[in-house]
Design a protein around this motif. Structure first.
Motif, PDB file in Angstrom:
ATOM      1  N   VAL A  77     -42.193 -37.541 -15.412  1.00  0.00           N
ATOM      2  CA  VAL A  77     -42.310 -38.423 -14.261  1.00  0.00           C
ATOM      3  C   VAL A  77     -41.436 -37.887 -13.137  1.00  0.00           C
ATOM      4  O   VAL A  77     -40.269 -37.537 -13.362  1.00  0.00           O
ATOM      5  N   ASN A  78     -41.991 -37.787 -11.947  1.00  0.00           N
ATOM      6  CA  ASN A  78     -41.214 -37.514 -10.743  1.00  0.00           C
ATOM      7  C   ASN A  78     -40.397 -36.223 -10.848  1.00  0.00           C
ATOM      8  O   ASN A  78     -39.238 -36.168 -10.434  1.00  0.00           O
ATOM      9  N   LEU A  79     -40.995 -35.183 -11.435  1.00  0.00           N
ATOM     10  CA  LEU A  79     -40.282 -33.914 -11.568  1.00  0.00           C
ATOM     11  C   LEU A  79     -40.206 -33.196 -10.226  1.00  0.00           C
ATOM     12  O   LEU A  79     -41.138 -33.217  -9.427  1.00  0.00           O
ATOM     13  N   ARG A  80     -39.074 -32.547  -9.987  1.00  0.00           N
ATOM     14  CA  ARG A  80     -38.868 -31.733  -8.800  1.00  0.00           C
ATOM     15  C   ARG A  80     -38.671 -30.284  -9.253  1.00  0.00           C
ATOM     16  O   ARG A  80     -37.897 -30.029 -10.168  1.00  0.00           O
ATOM     17  N   ASN A  81     -39.358 -29.352  -8.589  1.00  0.00           N
ATOM     18  CA  ASN A  81     -39.176 -27.963  -8.982  1.00  0.00           C
ATOM     19  C   ASN A  81     -37.817 -27.452  -8.522  1.00  0.00           C
ATOM     20  O   ASN A  81     -37.098 -28.123  -7.781  1.00  0.00           O
ATOM     21  N   ALA A  82     -37.460 -26.254  -8.975  1.00  0.00           N
ATOM     22  CA  ALA A  82     -36.119 -25.729  -8.715  1.00  0.00           C
ATOM     23  C   ALA A  82     -35.836 -25.610  -7.225  1.00  0.00           C
ATOM     24  O   ALA A  82     -34.730 -25.928  -6.756  1.00  0.00           O
ATOM     25  N   GLN A  83     -36.814 -25.173  -6.465  1.00  0.00           N
ATOM     26  CA  GLN A  83     -36.599 -24.992  -5.028  1.00  0.00           C
ATOM     27  C   GLN A  83     -36.357 -26.331  -4.348  1.00  0.00           C
ATOM     28  O   GLN A  83     -35.452 -26.465  -3.511  1.00  0.00           O
ATOM     29  N   THR A  84     -37.150 -27.331  -4.708  1.00  0.00           N
ATOM     30  CA  THR A  84     -36.978 -28.663  -4.118  1.00  0.00           C
ATOM     31  C   THR A  84     -35.636 -29.258  -4.508  1.00  0.00           C
ATOM     32  O   THR A  84     -34.930 -29.853  -3.678  1.00  0.00           O
ATOM     33  N   LEU A  85     -35.268 -29.117  -5.776  1.00  0.00           N
ATOM     34  CA  LEU A  85     -33.982 -29.637  -6.234  1.00  0.00           C
ATOM     35  C   LEU A  85     -32.820 -29.005  -5.467  1.00  0.00           C
ATOM     36  O   LEU A  85     -31.904 -29.693  -5.013  1.00  0.00           O
ATOM     37  N   THR A  86     -32.861 -27.706  -5.312  1.00  0.00           N
ATOM     38  CA  THR A  86     -31.774 -27.018  -4.610  1.00  0.00           C
ATOM     39  C   THR A  86     -31.663 -27.511  -3.175  1.00  0.00           C
ATOM     40  O   THR A  86     -30.546 -27.746  -2.667  1.00  0.00           O
ATOM     41  N   ALA A  87     -32.800 -27.679  -2.519  1.00  0.00           N
ATOM     42  CA  ALA A  87     -32.780 -28.169  -1.139  1.00  0.00           C
ATOM     43  C   ALA A  87     -32.206 -29.576  -1.059  1.00  0.00           C
ATOM     44  O   ALA A  87     -31.423 -29.897  -0.145  1.00  0.00           O
ATOM     45  N   GLU A  88     -32.551 -30.436  -2.012  1.00  0.00           N
ATOM     46  CA  GLU A  88     -32.043 -31.806  -1.994  1.00  0.00           C
ATOM     47  C   GLU A  88     -30.557 -31.849  -2.347  1.00  0.00           C
ATOM     48  O   GLU A  88     -29.816 -32.691  -1.828  1.00  0.00           O
ATOM     49  N   ILE A  89     -30.122 -30.958  -3.219  1.00  0.00           N
ATOM     50  CA  ILE A  89     -28.695 -30.868  -3.532  1.00  0.00           C
ATOM     51  C   ILE A  89     -27.912 -30.484  -2.280  1.00  0.00           C
ATOM     52  O   ILE A  89     -26.874 -31.067  -1.961  1.00  0.00           O
ATOM     53  N   GLN A  90     -28.410 -29.505  -1.547  1.00  0.00           N
ATOM     54  CA  GLN A  90     -27.730 -29.060  -0.329  1.00  0.00           C
ATOM     55  C   GLN A  90     -27.753 -30.138   0.753  1.00  0.00           C
ATOM     56  O   GLN A  90     -26.859 -30.175   1.606  1.00  0.00           O
ATOM     57  N   ALA A  91     -28.744 -31.021   0.673  1.00  0.00           N
ATOM     58  CA  ALA A  91     -28.820 -32.136   1.621  1.00  0.00           C
ATOM     59  C   ALA A  91     -27.999 -33.336   1.156  1.00  0.00           C
ATOM     60  O   ALA A  91     -27.977 -34.372   1.836  1.00  0.00           O
ATOM     61  N   GLY A  92     -27.335 -33.221   0.005  1.00  0.00           N
ATOM     62  CA  GLY A  92     -26.518 -34.311  -0.509  1.00  0.00           C
ATOM     63  C   GLY A  92     -27.314 -35.462  -1.066  1.00  0.00           C
ATOM     64  O   GLY A  92     -26.837 -36.605  -1.097  1.00  0.00           O
ATOM     65  N   ARG A  93     -28.530 -35.180  -1.550  1.00  0.00           N
ATOM     66  CA  ARG A  93     -29.421 -36.256  -1.980  1.00  0.00           C
ATOM     67  C   ARG A  93     -29.554 -36.351  -3.501  1.00  0.00           C
ATOM     68  O   ARG A  93     -30.421 -37.058  -4.000  1.00  0.00           O
ATOM     69  N   ILE A  94     -28.680 -35.660  -4.238  1.00  0.00           N
ATOM     70  CA  ILE A  94     -28.668 -35.748  -5.701  1.00  0.00           C
ATOM     71  C   ILE A  94     -27.221 -35.742  -6.166  1.00  0.00           C
ATOM     72  O   ILE A  94     -26.421 -34.909  -5.728  1.00  0.00           O
ATOM     73  N   GLY A  95     -26.895 -36.664  -7.076  1.00  0.00           N
ATOM     74  CA  GLY A  95     -25.536 -36.732  -7.592  1.00  0.00           C
ATOM     75  C   GLY A  95     -25.390 -36.240  -9.010  1.00  0.00           C
ATOM     76  O   GLY A  95     -24.312 -35.796  -9.419  1.00  0.00           O
ATOM     77  N   VAL A  96     -26.498 -36.310  -9.812  1.00  0.00           N
ATOM     78  CA  VAL A  96     -26.446 -35.968 -11.228  1.00  0.00           C
ATOM     79  C   VAL A  96     -27.710 -35.215 -11.608  1.00  0.00           C
ATOM     80  O   VAL A  96     -28.814 -35.597 -11.218  1.00  0.00           O
ATOM     81  N   LEU A  97     -27.565 -34.137 -12.363  1.00  0.00           N
ATOM     82  CA  LEU A  97     -28.689 -33.452 -12.989  1.00  0.00           C
ATOM     83  C   LEU A  97     -28.554 -33.585 -14.496  1.00  0.00           C
ATOM     84  O   LEU A  97     -27.444 -33.549 -15.037  1.00  0.00           O
ATOM     85  N   MET A  98     -29.687 -33.711 -15.187  1.00  0.00           N
ATOM     86  CA  MET A  98     -29.614 -33.956 -16.626  1.00  0.00           C
ATOM     87  C   MET A  98     -30.515 -33.022 -17.416  1.00  0.00           C
ATOM     88  O   MET A  98     -31.576 -32.594 -16.961  1.00  0.00           O
ATOM     89  N   ASN A  99     -30.041 -32.730 -18.608  1.00  0.00           N
ATOM     90  CA  ASN A  99     -30.775 -32.029 -19.657  1.00  0.00           C
ATOM     91  C   ASN A  99     -31.155 -30.593 -19.304  1.00  0.00           C
ATOM     92  O   ASN A  99     -32.111 -30.046 -19.851  1.00  0.00           O
ATOM     93  N   GLY A 100     -30.381 -29.990 -18.424  1.00  0.00           N
ATOM     94  CA  GLY A 100     -30.451 -28.558 -18.245  1.00  0.00           C
ATOM     95  C   GLY A 100     -29.202 -27.938 -18.850  1.00  0.00           C
ATOM     96  O   GLY A 100     -28.132 -28.539 -18.816  1.00  0.00           O
ATOM     97  N   VAL A 101     -29.324 -26.743 -19.407  1.00  0.00           N
ATOM     98  CA  VAL A 101     -28.161 -26.113 -20.030  1.00  0.00           C
ATOM     99  C   VAL A 101     -28.090 -24.656 -19.607  1.00  0.00           C
ATOM    100  O   VAL A 101     -29.077 -24.046 -19.201  1.00  0.00           O
TER     101      VAL A 101
END
Length: 765
Positions: A77-101
């Motif tokens: 549900v509501n998956l974001r690809n790596a590029q989108t995630l990185t952009a949102e992280i740089q925009a300060g729009r994500i506080g926690v990432l889960m289940n990646g190692v």
């Protein structure tokens, strides 16, 4: 009151057992960690600079598709690809990432947050590290069978060390739900049917995951879950509704959470289920009035996976926007995976539907959590590729997995001393779908991050200890849920050529865990037919049960001369089982769940109430009593039951007084003696019953236990203490009360036996 482990904690066993009670915990205000006592100037300074979008980002947790997880844990549900995630992280729009190692990828991702974002707020990396990481330990239910909280603390500490080396700060564990219905698949993740055992194991696992210093490189934040009463889902059906009284909620389902918080847990996860019609993720009474108001919890509440969005399907929220509003107002700080907070909080605040002060309070808690574990001062803690290589799948971790596995096994039956087996001189037939199976040793959640190349199957473990490995013959006989053409015939031939048959049967990993409820908890029919054919050979049979719940055993499985509950024991399962079978380890596990006589008895648990028409002692004596038409309402193997290769005798039960004053302490002593031929460990259990009360009380309640290690012929005095707080229950007005009167007390080997005595609690003067 002071909480401590049942065996004295990491320093070693105590001569005095620990006693606790839900009532004592109910009166315990959760001590706020220093980080939450007052927001720091740094946290307040960041909060003052943040936009509402950045605030919503800190309150959002998403699957880490930069280092994507392997395997499917939940609907995608509501998956974001790596590029989108990185952009949102740089925009300060994500506080926690889960289940990646992976430490290197996490290091690169953290740089995107602290070097690429405006406010440079570091990310929290979280994961479902339930009972191990690359090296897997027994499922929590199996580990609870050890009745050894120090062991649980050690395995949680080891899991945290290994997982944090792979770039993780936070685990969504331990699961502390009390589970009284064995049809529920998630029984495997908890500590069983008893709230006291649940308290002790919850506290131990929190201490283990977090360690002594939250800022240490190998510390992981612990998250007791699922708040609350998820283990009481109707009919044992996953995600189902919960209907229970306030008294049962407070006496049974809440105490393990309180114990976890008292041990230092700073986060908690809301549950999927509703409670009396109000979904947990929108339950303001639970998340705010009880958790924060009554208990003083200052930490962070995270939703379960999309459980905020599921408020719509519950019929509790009108749409996704309404679901976000209800969750944040109820007290959910972080939304997991749904994206509802990112999507709707800015508009909800702008419209006045959600006060900015509510959002700020949640953001303040999340920032304080990151500060508490040292991320602002050292955002790259736990992100060291060299540490990842050094701390993964080490010999010490594998040795601990093997030790924990052996200590979790429960010997249920051993007629004529069939076990232990000699390592030489006997031909052994290992028969069943789990004989040489390496894919079903880890259990629910175990395989998500595991290094499966470490998995040891039964055949490998047995041959490693046998003088002549060729004297072990392996034949599957059947698949787990289907017959194999000619399988039974081949298995019978192998059995006839053997001296002893080891029958490895039970459940697969896919039959237990989340979303794995069963209507019938018997051995699957294909395996039952195999067992019948093997029994007909007349050879002595040792049943090796593979399972993540209590099972209803029948026919030749129930009647086999020897039965071992071997659960899912983790990476070293084959070696751990062999250690017990050949006597290298004397089994000392005890059941944390009752094995019923029949599936139809579920939900079944030892600490039920007697009813006004209790079943008579003589099963043929009377009708119109609380009994089944075909069987007695009792366990095949009760809670707390377990055998070993030696015997113990308990005697000389004494009380310091038979009239306990209101504010005094009752000292309970007994002597235990090893009456058998070898060294062994015994678990002494203390139960009570309030004979007459203003609300009917359970027939027994566990109030303490103690492990005793003794050489042959030696004995020891065991000591317990009881206070008025241990005798309290939820009475009128849903308040904790103690009532003067007579109590029965047992020092026992299980929930259905023991030496008995009584005492009277005197009224307050």
């Amino acid at each position: 009151m002071v909480l401590k482990t049942a065996n004295g904690g990491p320093e070693g066993p105590s001569r005095r057992g620990f006693l606790s009670s839900a009532a004592a915990l109910a009166g315990l205000a959760v001590t706020a960690p220093r980080a939450f006592a007052r927001a720091s100037d740094r946290v307040e300074g960041l909060l003052a600079q943040m936009t509402i979008e950045e605030k919503a980002g800190q309150l959002s947790c998403f699957a880490d598709m930069i280092r994507p997880p392997v395997g499917d844990m939940n609907p995608l549900v509501n998956l974001r690809n790596a590029q989108t995630l990185t952009a949102e992280i740089q925009a300060g729009r994500i506080g926690v990432l889960m289940n990646g190692v992976g430490a290197q990828a996490a290091l690169d991702t953290q740089k995107a947050a602290v070097e690429g974002s405006r406010l440079k707020i570091p990310l929290l990396f979280a994961a479902d590290v339930i009972h191990g990481f690359r090296t897997v330990f027994p499922i929590p239910l199996a580990e609870a069978a050890s009745f050894d909280p120090h062991l649980a603390e050690r395995t949680a500490r080891a899991a945290a060390s290994e997982a944090s080396a792979s770039g993780l700060h936070w685990t969504f564990a331990p699961m502390v739900d009390v589970a009284r219905d064995q049809r529920w698949g998630r029984v495997a993740e908890g500590s069983g049917e008893d709230p006291y055992l649940g308290e002790v194991m919850a506290a131990a696992r929190v201490r283990g995951f977090q360690g002594k210093d939250l800022k240490a490189d190998d510390s992981m934040l612990a998250t007791p879950k699922h708040f609350a009463a998820y283990g009481a889902v109707a009919a044992g059906l996953e995600y189902n509704s919960v209907e229970l009284s306030e008294a049962t909620l407070r006496e049974v389902h809440l105490p393990p959470f309180q114990a976890a918080f008292a041990a230092g847990a700073m986060t908690v996860m809301s549950a999927f289920n509703d409670v009396n019609g109000v979904p947990s993720t929108a339950n303001k009474r639970l998340l705010t009035d009880v958790l924060r108001g009554e208990w003083g919890f200052k930490g962070v509440v995270i939703s379960d996976y999309t459980s905020d969005q599921e408020l719509v399907a519950h019929g509790f929220a009108a749409d996704d926007r309404d679901a976000a509003r209800l969750a944040i107002l109820a007290g959910v700080d972080i939304s997991m995976q749904s994206g509802l907070y990112i999507r709707y909080l800015p508009e909800l605040v702008a419209s006045g539907a959600v006060p900015m002060a509510v959002v700020d309070a949640s953001v303040r808690r999340v920032l304080a959590l990151k500060e508490a574990i040292g991320l602002f001062d050292n955002p790259y803690r736990s992100l060291n590729p060299a540490a990842e290589r050094a701390r993964t799948a080490t010999p010490a971790l594998r040795a601990l997995s093997r030790e924990a596995g052996a200590r979790s096994i429960v010997l249920l039956k051993n007629d004529r001393g069939l076990l232990p087996l000699p390592k030489a001189g006997k031909r052994l037939a290992l028969i069943g779908p789990f004989a040489d199976d390496r894919d079903n040793v880890l259990g629910a959640w175990g395989g998500f991050f595991a290094d499966k190349s470490l998995n040891v199957d039964l055949a490998t473990g047995l041959r490693a200890q046998m003088a002549d490995p060729a004297s072990l013959i392996v034949e599957r006989g059947s698949d787990i849920e289907a017959p194999i053409a000619g399988g039974i015939e081949r298995a019978v031939a192998v059995a006839q050529a053997a001296d002893v048959v080891l029958l490895a049967i039970g459940e697969s990993e896919t039959m237990t865990g989340e979303a794995k409820s069963r209507t019938d908890i018997r051995i699957p029919p294909a395996q039952q037919r195999l067992a019948e054919a093997i029994a007909a050979t007349g050879k002595p049979v040792v049943v090796l049960l593979r399972h993540g719940r209590a099972l209803a055993l029948e026919g030749p499985v129930r009647d086999a001369p020897a039965i071992l509950a071997t659960w899912f024991l983790g990476s070293e399962m084959g070696h751990a089982v062999a250690d017990v079978l050949f006597g290298g380890v004397n089994p000392s596990g005890r059941l944390p769940v009752s094995f019923p006589l029949d599936s139809g008895q579920e939900p079944f648990f030892y600490n039920g109430r007697t009813t006004g028409r209790p079943a008579p002692a003589d099963p043929n004596a009377q009708e119109y009593k609380s009994r089944w038409r075909s069987i007695r309402n009792e366990a095949l193997y009760p809670f707390g039951f377990g055998l070993g290769y030696t015997t113990f005798a308990v005697s000389d039960l004494r009380l310091s007084t038979q009239r306990l004053a209101w504010d005094e302490t009752l000292h309970v002593t007994a002597r235990v003696r090893n009456t058998g031929p070898i060294y062994g460990e015994h678990v002494l259990q203390l139960y009570i019953r309030d004979r007459v009360a203003s609300r009917t009380r359970p027939v027994r309640e566990l109030k303490g236990f103690q492990r005793v290690s003794l050489a042959p012929g030696s004995e020891r005095e065991v000591r317990f203490e009881l206070r008025r707080e241990n005798l309290m229950f939820v009475g009128d007005g849903d308040r904790w009360v103690a009532e003067a009167g007579v109590f029965d007390l047992w020092i026992a080997n299980s929930a259905t036996d023991g030496l008995a005595v009584s005492f009277e609690l005197l009224a307050a003067e």
